[in-house]
Design a protein around this motif. Structure first.
Motif, short mmCIF file in Angstrom:
data_model
loop_
_atom_site.label_atom_id
_atom_site.label_comp_id
_atom_site.label_asym_id
_atom_site.label_seq_id
_atom_site.Cartn_x
_atom_site.Cartn_y
_atom_site.Cartn_z
N PRO A 186 0.81 -1.23 0.00
CA PRO A 186 0.00 0.00 0.00
C PRO A 186 0.84 1.27 0.00
N ALA A 187 2.04 1.23 0.58
CA ALA A 187 2.92 2.40 0.54
C ALA A 187 3.35 2.68 -0.90
N LEU A 188 3.63 1.62 -1.63
CA LEU A 188 4.03 1.78 -3.03
C LEU A 188 2.89 2.35 -3.86
N ASN A 189 1.67 1.93 -3.58
CA ASN A 189 0.52 2.48 -4.30
C ASN A 189 0.42 3.99 -4.11
N ASP A 190 0.67 4.45 -2.89
CA ASP A 190 0.62 5.89 -2.63
C ASP A 190 1.79 6.63 -3.27
N LEU A 191 2.94 5.95 -3.37
CA LEU A 191 4.08 6.57 -4.05
C LEU A 191 3.76 6.77 -5.53
N ILE A 192 3.18 5.76 -6.14
CA ILE A 192 2.79 5.85 -7.56
C ILE A 192 1.78 6.98 -7.76
N ALA A 193 0.88 7.13 -6.79
CA ALA A 193 -0.14 8.18 -6.87
C ALA A 193 0.39 9.56 -6.51
N GLY A 194 1.65 9.63 -6.05
CA GLY A 194 2.25 10.91 -5.70
C GLY A 194 1.87 11.43 -4.33
N GLN A 195 1.33 10.54 -3.46
CA GLN A 195 0.90 10.97 -2.13
C GLN A 195 2.06 11.09 -1.14
N ILE A 196 3.15 10.38 -1.40
CA ILE A 196 4.36 10.48 -0.59
C ILE A 196 5.54 10.71 -1.53
N ASP A 197 6.67 11.12 -0.96
CA ASP A 197 7.82 11.50 -1.79
C ASP A 197 8.71 10.34 -2.18
N LEU A 198 8.99 9.45 -1.24
CA LEU A 198 9.94 8.38 -1.53
C LEU A 198 9.73 7.19 -0.60
N ILE A 199 10.38 6.09 -0.94
CA ILE A 199 10.47 4.90 -0.09
C ILE A 199 11.88 4.34 -0.26
N VAL A 200 12.49 3.92 0.84
CA VAL A 200 13.67 3.07 0.73
C VAL A 200 13.11 1.66 0.86
#
Length: 323
Positions: A186-200
């Motif tokens: 789900p974190a990756l889904n929000d990254l794709i949607a532009g809701q968060i800046d990055l993930i390590v």
């Protein structure tokens, strides 16, 4: 007389224990994955479960038990009967870091029996496409220029993505604002949607989206480039020295599970890992296969203890704590 009775009872228990082991498994086995369906742990577990079914002759059912950085799912497995029918699937975050982060009602070493060390996953620094950076140096400059801390998705406090983020902070000097999810899917889904800046993130979780162009990759945390994605530089090559981390996974069973059953589960897992089709599938996700001399249960136990000694001081120094 009492001694003779006790000796007889012990003998009966030993015989019946062996009989149960010889009959194992007689019904489906549950693998508890402590993260959401669709994430990297879930994906690896499902690939292995399907192949282990062939060896064991019974289905292996995935149960996703989420929450608290995976500690709830691990606890469910720990408190299950020690009969081999419940397997705890986890990694560096769930079976090492959580012991320094959460107040657990179980001991990660003493209450579990190691089964097998599974493929490892270097982490990868990825951002939403709206970030105006095309290299790791550009990304670091952009992150430092933000008026408020950039948002970084994690699978919860103490998860692999959280620990990797803390490690990234310590090496880069950049402060992140963590956004916890019930898994990195789900974190990756929000990254794709532009809701968060990055993930390590775990490479296996993000690599397909990187290939699809829905997110941007900057570096991996291994000491060498991935054979499946040679265009992505290592963090060292990209200018961030000292940022090296591998997220290994493993399988455990509750303490007290008969040794014969642990041996059967280990053999089925090793057979799965050595299957060419399974290897191809896992390697295509960016996973690094476990060396053959590290496939015995003892290798996982030794790795877990060594990683506890390495990471607990780092985690405690960062004051990551959840009651």
């Amino acid at each position: 007389m009492k001694k003779a009775v006790w000796a007889g009872l012990i003998g009966i228990l030993a015989i019946t224990g062996v009989a149960r082991a010889d009959d194992f498994p007689s019904h489906p086995i549950t693998i508890i994955v402590p993260f959401a369906a669709g994430g990297p742990s879930d994906a690896m577990a499902r690939v292995l479960a399907e192949r282990m079914r062939v060896s064991l002759g019974q289905p292996l059912v995935i149960e996703n038990v989420t929450g608290a950085g995976g500690s709830i799912g691990v606890g469910r497995a720990v408190h299950s009967p020690p009969d081999g029918y419940t397997i705890s699937f986890g990694h560096l975050g769930t079976h090492v870091a959580n012991g320094a982060v959460y107040k657990l009602n179980y001991d990660l070493v003493d209450d579990l029996e190691p089964v097998v060390l599974l493929p490892s996953n270097p982490m990868i620094v990825v951002s939403k496409n709206a970030v105006p950076a095309t290299s790791l140096k550009d990304l670091l400059a952009w992150l430092k220029s933000r008026p408020s801390p950039p948002t970084a998705g994690t699978a919860g406090a103490g998860s692999g993505s959280h620990i990797a983020g803390v490690y990234f902070e310590s090496v880069s000097g950049i402060k992140l604002q963590y956004v916890p999810y019930r898994g990195t899917a789900p974190a990756l889904n929000d990254l794709i949607a532009g809701q968060i800046d990055l993930i390590v993130d775990q490479t296996s979780n993000s690599i397909n989206q990187v290939r699809a162009g829905t997110i941007r990759a900057y570096a991996i945390t291994d000491d060498k480039r991935l054979a499946s994605a040679p265009e992505i530089p290592t963090a060292e090559e990209a200018g961030l020295k000292g940022f090296n981390m591998t997220l290994w996974s493993g399988m455990w069973v509750p303490k007290g599970t008969p040794k014969e059953i642990v041996t059967k589960l280990n053999a089925a897992a090793v057979e799965a890992l050595n299957d060419p089709a399974v290897k191809k599938q896992l390697e295509s996700q960016g996973l690094e296969m476990t060396p053959q001399d590290q496939l015995a249960p003892e290798a996982l136990g030794n790795r877990q203890k060594a990683e506890i000694a390495k990471w607990w001081p780092i985690i405690k120094a960062a004051n990551i704590k959840v009651e």
